[in-house]
Design a protein around this motif. Structure first.
Motif, PDB file in Angstrom:
ATOM      1  N   ALA A  91      -0.738   3.507  12.176  1.00 10.54           N
ATOM      2  CA  ALA A  91      -1.883   3.394  11.258  1.00 10.54           C
ATOM      3  C   ALA A  91      -2.872   2.362  11.789  1.00 10.54           C
ATOM      4  O   ALA A  91      -2.485   1.222  12.058  1.00 10.54           O
ATOM      5  CB  ALA A  91      -1.403   2.989   9.874  1.00 10.54           C
ATOM      6  N   PRO A  92      -4.139   2.720  11.949  1.00 10.75           N
ATOM      7  CA  PRO A  92      -5.116   1.778  12.492  1.00 10.75           C
ATOM      8  C   PRO A  92      -5.508   0.676  11.511  1.00 10.75           C
ATOM      9  O   PRO A  92      -5.963  -0.386  11.922  1.00 10.75           O
ATOM     10  CB  PRO A  92      -6.321   2.658  12.817  1.00 10.75           C
ATOM     11  N   LEU A  93      -5.317   0.922  10.194  1.00 11.23           N
ATOM     12  CA  LEU A  93      -5.751  -0.018   9.166  1.00 11.23           C
ATOM     13  C   LEU A  93      -4.569  -0.466   8.319  1.00 11.23           C
ATOM     14  O   LEU A  93      -3.538   0.201   8.251  1.00 11.23           O
ATOM     15  CB  LEU A  93      -6.813   0.632   8.265  1.00 11.23           C
ATOM     16  N   THR A  94      -4.720  -1.602   7.646  1.00 11.35           N
ATOM     17  CA  THR A  94      -3.694  -2.124   6.749  1.00 11.35           C
ATOM     18  C   THR A  94      -4.290  -2.297   5.353  1.00 11.35           C
ATOM     19  O   THR A  94      -5.450  -1.969   5.104  1.00 11.35           O
ATOM     20  CB  THR A  94      -3.168  -3.484   7.235  1.00 11.35           C
ATOM     21  N   VAL A  95      -3.490  -2.861   4.453  1.00 12.70           N
ATOM     22  CA  VAL A  95      -3.955  -3.131   3.095  1.00 12.70           C
ATOM     23  C   VAL A  95      -5.237  -3.965   3.095  1.00 12.70           C
ATOM     24  O   VAL A  95      -6.085  -3.824   2.201  1.00 12.70           O
ATOM     25  CB  VAL A  95      -2.837  -3.832   2.284  1.00 12.70           C
ATOM     26  N   ALA A  96      -5.409  -4.809   4.100  1.00 15.90           N
ATOM     27  CA  ALA A  96      -6.602  -5.657   4.157  1.00 15.90           C
ATOM     28  C   ALA A  96      -7.882  -4.838   4.234  1.00 15.90           C
ATOM     29  O   ALA A  96      -8.933  -5.251   3.719  1.00 15.90           O
ATOM     30  CB  ALA A  96      -6.506  -6.614   5.341  1.00 15.90           C
ATOM     31  N   GLU A  97      -7.817  -3.681   4.899  1.00 20.82           N
ATOM     32  CA  GLU A  97      -8.992  -2.803   4.996  1.00 20.82           C
ATOM     33  C   GLU A  97      -8.953  -1.660   3.989  1.00 20.82           C
ATOM     34  O   GLU A  97     -10.001  -1.194   3.531  1.00 20.82           O
ATOM     35  CB  GLU A  97      -9.091  -2.189   6.404  1.00 20.82           C
ATOM     36  N   LEU A  98      -7.763  -1.221   3.631  1.00 25.72           N
ATOM     37  CA  LEU A  98      -7.626  -0.037   2.778  1.00 25.72           C
ATOM     38  C   LEU A  98      -7.699  -0.356   1.297  1.00 25.72           C
ATOM     39  O   LEU A  98      -8.000   0.522   0.485  1.00 25.72           O
ATOM     40  CB  LEU A  98      -6.295   0.662   3.075  1.00 25.72           C
ATOM     41  N   GLY A  99      -7.394  -1.595   0.909  1.00 31.28           N
ATOM     42  CA  GLY A  99      -7.322  -1.919  -0.505  1.00 31.28           C
ATOM     43  C   GLY A  99      -6.066  -1.341  -1.134  1.00 31.28           C
ATOM     44  O   GLY A  99      -5.080  -1.071  -0.456  1.00 31.28           O
ATOM     45  N   VAL A 100      -6.092  -1.156  -2.444  1.00 29.66           N
ATOM     46  CA  VAL A 100      -4.933  -0.638  -3.169  1.00 29.66           C
ATOM     47  C   VAL A 100      -5.226   0.773  -3.678  1.00 29.66           C
ATOM     48  O   VAL A 100      -6.371   1.223  -3.670  1.00 29.66           O
ATOM     49  CB  VAL A 100      -4.561  -1.553  -4.350  1.00 29.66           C
ATOM     50  N   PHE A 101      -4.180   1.476  -4.110  1.00 25.04           N
ATOM     51  CA  PHE A 101      -4.350   2.792  -4.711  1.00 25.04           C
ATOM     52  C   PHE A 101      -3.490   2.849  -5.965  1.00 25.04           C
ATOM     53  O   PHE A 101      -2.664   1.967  -6.222  1.00 25.04           O
ATOM     54  CB  PHE A 101      -3.981   3.912  -3.736  1.00 25.04           C
ATOM     55  N   LEU A 102      -3.684   3.887  -6.772  1.00 19.59           N
ATOM     56  CA  LEU A 102      -2.958   4.041  -8.029  1.00 19.59           C
ATOM     57  C   LEU A 102      -1.993   5.213  -7.955  1.00 19.59           C
ATOM     58  O   LEU A 102      -2.302   6.249  -7.361  1.00 19.59           O
ATOM     59  CB  LEU A 102      -3.934   4.267  -9.187  1.00 19.59           C
ATOM     60  N   LYS A 103      -0.835   5.023  -8.560  1.00 24.22           N
ATOM     61  CA  LYS A 103       0.136   6.101  -8.739  1.00 24.22           C
ATOM     62  C   LYS A 103       0.176   6.476 -10.218  1.00 24.22           C
ATOM     63  O   LYS A 103      -0.005   5.619 -11.091  1.00 24.22           O
ATOM     64  CB  LYS A 103       1.536   5.661  -8.306  1.00 24.22           C
ATOM     65  N   ALA A 104       0.460   7.737 -10.504  1.00 20.33           N
ATOM     66  CA  ALA A 104       0.513   8.197 -11.886  1.00 20.33           C
ATOM     67  C   ALA A 104       1.714   7.595 -12.618  1.00 20.33           C
ATOM     68  O   ALA A 104       2.836   7.650 -12.112  1.00 20.33           O
ATOM     69  CB  ALA A 104       0.591   9.713 -11.930  1.00 20.33           C
ATOM     70  N   PRO A 105       1.509   7.037 -13.813  1.00 12.07           N
ATOM     71  CA  PRO A 105       2.652   6.549 -14.600  1.00 12.07           C
ATOM     72  C   PRO A 105       3.673   7.636 -14.906  1.00 12.07           C
ATOM     73  O   PRO A 105       4.860   7.350 -15.081  1.00 12.07           O
ATOM     74  CB  PRO A 105       1.990   6.031 -15.885  1.00 12.07           C
ATOM     75  N   SER A 106       3.231   8.898 -14.952  1.00 12.32           N
ATOM     76  CA  SER A 106       4.140  10.010 -15.231  1.00 12.32           C
ATOM     77  C   SER A 106       5.126  10.257 -14.100  1.00 12.32           C
ATOM     78  O   SER A 106       6.048  11.069 -14.242  1.00 12.32           O
ATOM     79  CB  SER A 106       3.342  11.287 -15.506  1.00 12.32           C
ATOM     80  N   SER A 107       4.971   9.558 -12.967  1.00 15.20           N
ATOM     81  CA  SER A 107       5.894   9.725 -11.837  1.00 15.20           C
ATOM     82  C   SER A 107       7.145   8.862 -11.963  1.00 15.20           C
ATOM     83  O   SER A 107       8.051   8.955 -11.132  1.00 15.20           O
ATOM     84  CB  SER A 107       5.181   9.399 -10.519  1.00 15.20           C
TER      85      SER A 107
END
Length: 288
Positions: A91-107
């Motif tokens: 992966a060329p990028l890390t959390v520092a460049e990608l930021g965060v993402f959300l997962k569905a609570p229904s998972s």
């Protein structure tokens, strides 16, 4: 303190004390689907008040543990937050460049649950992670103060389909976020940046790392996430996975363990899986 949610003639809140679970449900506010622990956090009740002294207890082995937070308000997850995982995935990028993402609570599912594979012909991987649970509302929290917003820690598996869709899609299938077996309070965990994490699939070791290798540690991750969105009590912060992710298959058992936090085990089933090309929204193949 280790706080669990379990089924015993209804949904109960318990304190795990040695090999027993002590019922403290009567100390929780009225609760619905999100569960008693979520209600305790939302009402700002001091977890230290949930004392097990003199209360009914049962052997832990005799009760069915449920997800400690079966429907969190949101699951905030960190992509590529270990250097060894970055190298593994090229992966060329890390959390520092990608930021965060959300997962569905229904998972979310709990300990002893079953991860259901959606596709017969796409790789689906396990990703073992330390999760922090937010205990009070956090917005623009300085990194130096961030850990004071943590109610406790738990184990989390971020199950992932290797496809072209956005992370929030391929990580949000029902059953794709096992959490548990309980919430362990910060006083028992100590420094979240120095915990051993291990994971096995089918009895074979897959992941072995320390949270000292996180690119964004727990405090920095909370500070960053709270600069983007308000974090509410009961929100779950998944801190990312180290190297060692790999395919899971029908019949597998996934076990993960984090030092001083807990041990989480789930099964895997391919029942109902279908070819990726038959999913709703798949592009039709045009004959030439």
């Amino acid at each position: 303190m280790r706080l669990c949610v379990y089924r015993d003639g209804g949904t109960r809140l318990g304190v795990v004390d040695g090999g027993d679970v002590v019922d403290v449900t009567d100390l929780a506010p009225a609760f619905g689907v999100p569960g008693p622990l979520h209600a305790v956090l939302e009402h700002g009740i001091d977890l230290a008040r949930l004392r097990p002294d003199g209360r009914p207890r049962r052997p832990l082995a005799d009760v069915e543990l449920l997800a400690p937070l079966p429907r969190p308000g949101k699951i905030v997850a960190a992509p590529v937050n270990y250097r060894d995982h970055q190298a593994e995935m090229d992966a060329p990028l890390t959390v520092a460049e990608l930021g965060v993402f959300l997962k569905a609570p229904s998972s979310v599912i709990g300990p002893g649950g079953t991860v259901t594979l959606p596709y017969t012909d796409l790789r689906t991987d396990q990703e073992a992670e330390l999760a922090a649970v937010i205990g009070r509302t956090a917005r623009d929290v300085p990194e130096a103060e961030a850990l004071s917003y943590v109610a406790g820690y738990t184990c989390l598996l971020d199950i992932t389909v290797r496809s072209t869709e956005d992370r929030s899609t391929r990580k949000s299938f029902d059953t794709f976020t096992p959490i548990g077996p309980w919430l362990t309070t910060p006083d028992e965990v100590g420094d979240p940046g120095g915990l051993d994490l291990r994971c096995w699939v089918g009895g074979t070791p897959r992941q072995s790392a320390t949270t000292a290798d996180l690119i964004f540690g727990v405090a920095r991750l909370i500070a960053y996430a709270s600069s983007v969105m308000t974090l509410w009590p009961g929100d779950v912060i998944a801190t990312g996975t180290p190297a060692g992710v790999g395919p899971i298959h029908d019949g597998d058992r996934i076990v993960m363990e984090i030092e001083r936090v807990g041990r989480l085990e789930v099964g895997v089933s391919g029942a109902g899986a279908r070819p990726y090309a038959t999913r709703p929204g798949a592009r039709a193949v045009v004959a030439s």
